[in-house]
Design an enzyme around this catalytic site. Structure first.
Site, mmCIF file in Angstrom:
data_model
loop_
_atom_site.group_PDB
_atom_site.id
_atom_site.type_symbol
_atom_site.label_atom_id
_atom_site.label_comp_id
_atom_site.label_asym_id
_atom_site.label_seq_id
_atom_site.Cartn_x
_atom_site.Cartn_y
_atom_site.Cartn_z
ATOM 1 N N ARG A 85 0.297 -1.251 0.083
ATOM 2 C CA ARG A 85 0.290 -0.353 -0.145
ATOM 3 C C ARG A 85 1.005 1.077 -0.313
ATOM 4 O O ARG A 85 0.557 2.162 0.147
ATOM 5 C CB ARG A 85 -1.288 0.212 1.583
ATOM 6 C CG ARG A 85 -2.221 -1.058 1.412
ATOM 7 C CD ARG A 85 -3.449 -1.079 0.309
ATOM 8 N NE ARG A 85 -4.024 -1.885 -0.278
ATOM 9 C CZ ARG A 85 -4.010 -3.043 0.153
ATOM 10 N NH1 ARG A 85 -3.507 -3.415 -0.716
ATOM 11 N NH2 ARG A 85 -5.159 -2.880 -0.325
ATOM 12 N N SER A 110 -10.995 -0.139 3.361
ATOM 13 C CA SER A 110 -9.453 -0.202 4.466
ATOM 14 C C SER A 110 -9.867 1.044 5.203
ATOM 15 O O SER A 110 -8.386 1.770 4.018
ATOM 16 C CB SER A 110 -8.420 -1.208 4.044
ATOM 17 O OG SER A 110 -9.155 -2.029 3.690
ATOM 18 N N GLU A 153 -4.408 3.488 6.414
ATOM 19 C CA GLU A 153 -4.093 3.614 5.402
ATOM 20 C C GLU A 153 -4.906 4.640 4.249
ATOM 21 O O GLU A 153 -4.674 5.482 2.909
ATOM 22 C CB GLU A 153 -4.637 2.512 4.094
ATOM 23 C CG GLU A 153 -4.335 2.104 3.169
ATOM 24 C CD GLU A 153 -5.368 2.144 2.353
ATOM 25 O OE1 GLU A 153 -5.709 2.091 1.144
ATOM 26 O OE2 GLU A 153 -5.971 0.069 2.351
HETATM 27 N N1 EPU Z 1 -11.298 -10.315 9.419
HETATM 28 C C1 EPU Z 1 -12.175 -9.741 11.202
HETATM 29 N N2 EPU Z 1 -13.330 -9.784 11.054
HETATM 30 C C2 EPU Z 1 -13.614 -8.438 10.073
HETATM 31 C C3 EPU Z 1 -12.385 -8.301 9.420
HETATM 32 C C4 EPU Z 1 -11.349 -9.292 9.092
HETATM 33 O O1 EPU Z 1 -11.405 -11.142 11.809
HETATM 34 O O2 EPU Z 1 -13.848 -7.400 10.923
HETATM 35 C C5 EPU Z 1 -10.295 -11.198 9.467
HETATM 36 C C6 EPU Z 1 -10.629 -12.027 8.012
HETATM 37 O O3 EPU Z 1 -11.748 -13.223 9.091
HETATM 38 C C7 EPU Z 1 -9.454 -12.417 7.340
HETATM 39 C C8 EPU Z 1 -8.093 -10.987 7.396
HETATM 40 O O4 EPU Z 1 -9.017 -10.627 9.103
HETATM 41 O O5 EPU Z 1 -9.421 -13.825 8.571
HETATM 42 C C9 EPU Z 1 -8.429 -10.505 6.618
HETATM 43 O O6 EPU Z 1 -9.177 -10.592 5.876
HETATM 44 P P1 EPU Z 1 -10.349 -10.039 4.404
HETATM 45 O O7 EPU Z 1 -10.203 -11.263 3.102
HETATM 46 O O8 EPU Z 1 -10.956 -9.409 4.778
HETATM 47 O O9 EPU Z 1 -8.913 -8.709 4.042
HETATM 48 P P2 EPU Z 1 -8.001 -7.477 4.815
HETATM 49 O O10 EPU Z 1 -6.945 -8.085 5.139
HETATM 50 O O11 EPU Z 1 -9.164 -6.798 5.835
HETATM 51 C C10 EPU Z 1 -6.943 -7.413 2.701
HETATM 52 C C11 EPU Z 1 -7.120 -5.499 2.162
HETATM 53 C C12 EPU Z 1 -8.692 -5.258 1.213
HETATM 54 C C13 EPU Z 1 -8.670 -6.495 0.213
HETATM 55 C C14 EPU Z 1 -8.202 -7.157 1.380
HETATM 56 C C15 EPU Z 1 -8.750 -8.712 0.114
HETATM 57 C C16 EPU Z 1 -5.732 -3.759 3.267
HETATM 58 C C17 EPU Z 1 -5.371 -2.730 4.297
HETATM 59 N N3 EPU Z 1 -6.768 -4.351 3.602
HETATM 60 O O12 EPU Z 1 -7.788 -6.576 3.804
HETATM 61 O O13 EPU Z 1 -8.038 -4.002 0.804
HETATM 62 O O14 EPU Z 1 -10.582 -5.932 -0.784
HETATM 63 O O15 EPU Z 1 -7.455 -7.277 1.951
HETATM 64 O O16 EPU Z 1 -7.585 -8.871 -0.674
HETATM 65 O O17 EPU Z 1 -4.922 -4.672 2.753
HETATM 66 C C18 EPU Z 1 -8.791 -1.970 0.692
HETATM 67 O O18 EPU Z 1 -7.424 -1.243 0.509
HETATM 68 O O19 EPU Z 1 -8.900 -0.559 0.982
HETATM 69 C C19 EPU Z 1 -9.138 -2.816 0.677
HETATM 70 C C20 EPU Z 1 -10.130 -3.025 0.897
#
Ligand code: EPU
Length: 340
Positions: A165, A239, A335
């Protein structure tokens, strides 16, 4: 020659958070000559903010400066060989429309990045990423204009210094360039990337075992639409925080107390922990405070229930940061770009 400019403009519809903020002035950049004109008129020497889709900013109060909206349009195939196709798109193009343009032509590489809000010019700034793919994986070059000298520069992938990012445009060259066009190298023989759990689940449910890039794109659209709020309905900027990287030692210690804590080893003995998980554990998921809250399906996304000010979102973000720090000893950083 003159550009389109508006005085005392309400920015509520220019940021996906839907935060009200009056800008002293807004200038639309519709073609490259508008940029040269702006450089000549020394517009960029005033306090200014360059925006694309306004999908990664949080406005704190009125903006006492000039907002410059990159509205450059156009996308085309510029070159191809037996294996690859090079697509060049202008900075003001909507990112998802570029994804659809490539998916429709069966050009592989960005289908996992379907439905990410924002523009083509903003994509390299923070090296957008989702579902196992980042912009850097398909990036070839970009063109940008130095806003102080008017010089057009071609940036290679190395010049951009992409990271998680981030890029040189968020660090050393922050605020220095306006990205006019991005060229991507896409594949005619797409390698399907579906290792990301949720994608596999969607395809399995549809009984698709040899997915096309269109199938992947549809699966990503389905996942994003089910978990992430549509900014047209509920203001947000995706995010809000980055996923923090902590030492693997600290992760190991925390794991003893919280065996369920997810973590992904990165480099240099670091482990990336999902901020959404940390925030949820602190009880914020679905919690609403006044006009702001953490989304019910993805705690990492802060939302505006309609009338939030930038200050309200900032207060919520700070409270969340504080509780994550107290409970886990981990600092989470925004972010989203805070603009004041
Ligand atoms: N999780 C929770 N609770 C929540 C959200 C997530 O327990 O409320 C856990 C999920 O169960 C999972 C882990 O956290 O085990 C990861 O969650 P998720 O796959 O939704 O991805 P993220 O790490 O929360 C990142 C990116 C997103 C992108 C997703 C999918 C960042 C800051 N965010 O989110 O990007 O869509 O992966 O690849 O790296 C963005 O940058 O605006 C964005 C939406």
């Amino acid at each position: 020659m003159a550009f389109e400019r508006f005085k005392n403009l309400q920015l509520k519809n220019y940021n996906t958070f839907g935060i009200p903020s009056i800008a002293k002035e807004l200038i639309l950049i519709n073609n490259i000559d508008d940029i040269f004109l702006a450089v000549n008129q020394e517009i960029f020497t005033h306090k200014h903010l360059i925006i694309g889709g306004g999908s990664n900013i949080l406005l704190d109060g009125d903006y006492d400066g000039i907002v410059i909206k990159n509205n450059l349009k156009g996308k085309q195939v510029i070159h191809e060989d037996d294996d690859f196709v090079w697509v060049k798109a202008a900075g003001g193009e909507v990112w998802h429309e570029l994804v659809m343009y490539c998916v429709d032509r069966n050009l592989g590489g960005i289908e996992n990045l379907s439905l990410i809000p924002g523009t083509v010019g903003a994509a390299p700034m923070q090296n957008i990423g989702a579902y196992g793919v980042e912009l850097t994986d398909v990036f070839e070059t970009l063109e940008a204009i130095d806003i102080l000298t008017g010089e057009l520069k071609l940036f290679s992938k190395a010049d951009c210094a992409f990271g998680y990012r981030t890029s040189v445009f968020k660090t050393n060259l922050k605020g220095r360039y306006i990205i006019t066009a991005v060229t991507l190298k896409l594949s005619k023989h797409p390698l399907i990337k579906m290792q990301y759990g949720a994608i596999k689940d969607v395809l399995a449910a549809q009984q698709i075992d040899a997915p096309t890039i269109k199938d992947i794109s549809n699966a990503v659209i389905a996942i994003r639409s089910s978990k992430l709020p549509d900014p047209k309905i509920l203001g947000n900027a995706g995010s809000f925080f980055k996923n923090p990287e902590i030492s693997s030692l600290q992760y190991g210690e925390l794991k003893l107390v919280y065996p369920e804590m997810p973590g992904f080893p990165t480099q240099n003995n670091l482990t990336k922990v999902p901020a959404g998980w940390l925030i949820e554990q602190c009880g914020w998921k679905g919690k609403r405070i006044g006009n702001s809250g953490a989304h019910k399906d993805q705690a990492l996304v802060l939302v505006n229930y309609g009338n939030a000010t930038g200050q309200e979102i900032i207060a919520l973000a700070e409270a969340i940061q504080q509780s994550v720090l107290e409970k886990f000893g981990i600092t989470i950083l925004p972010e989203v770009n805070l603009i004041s």
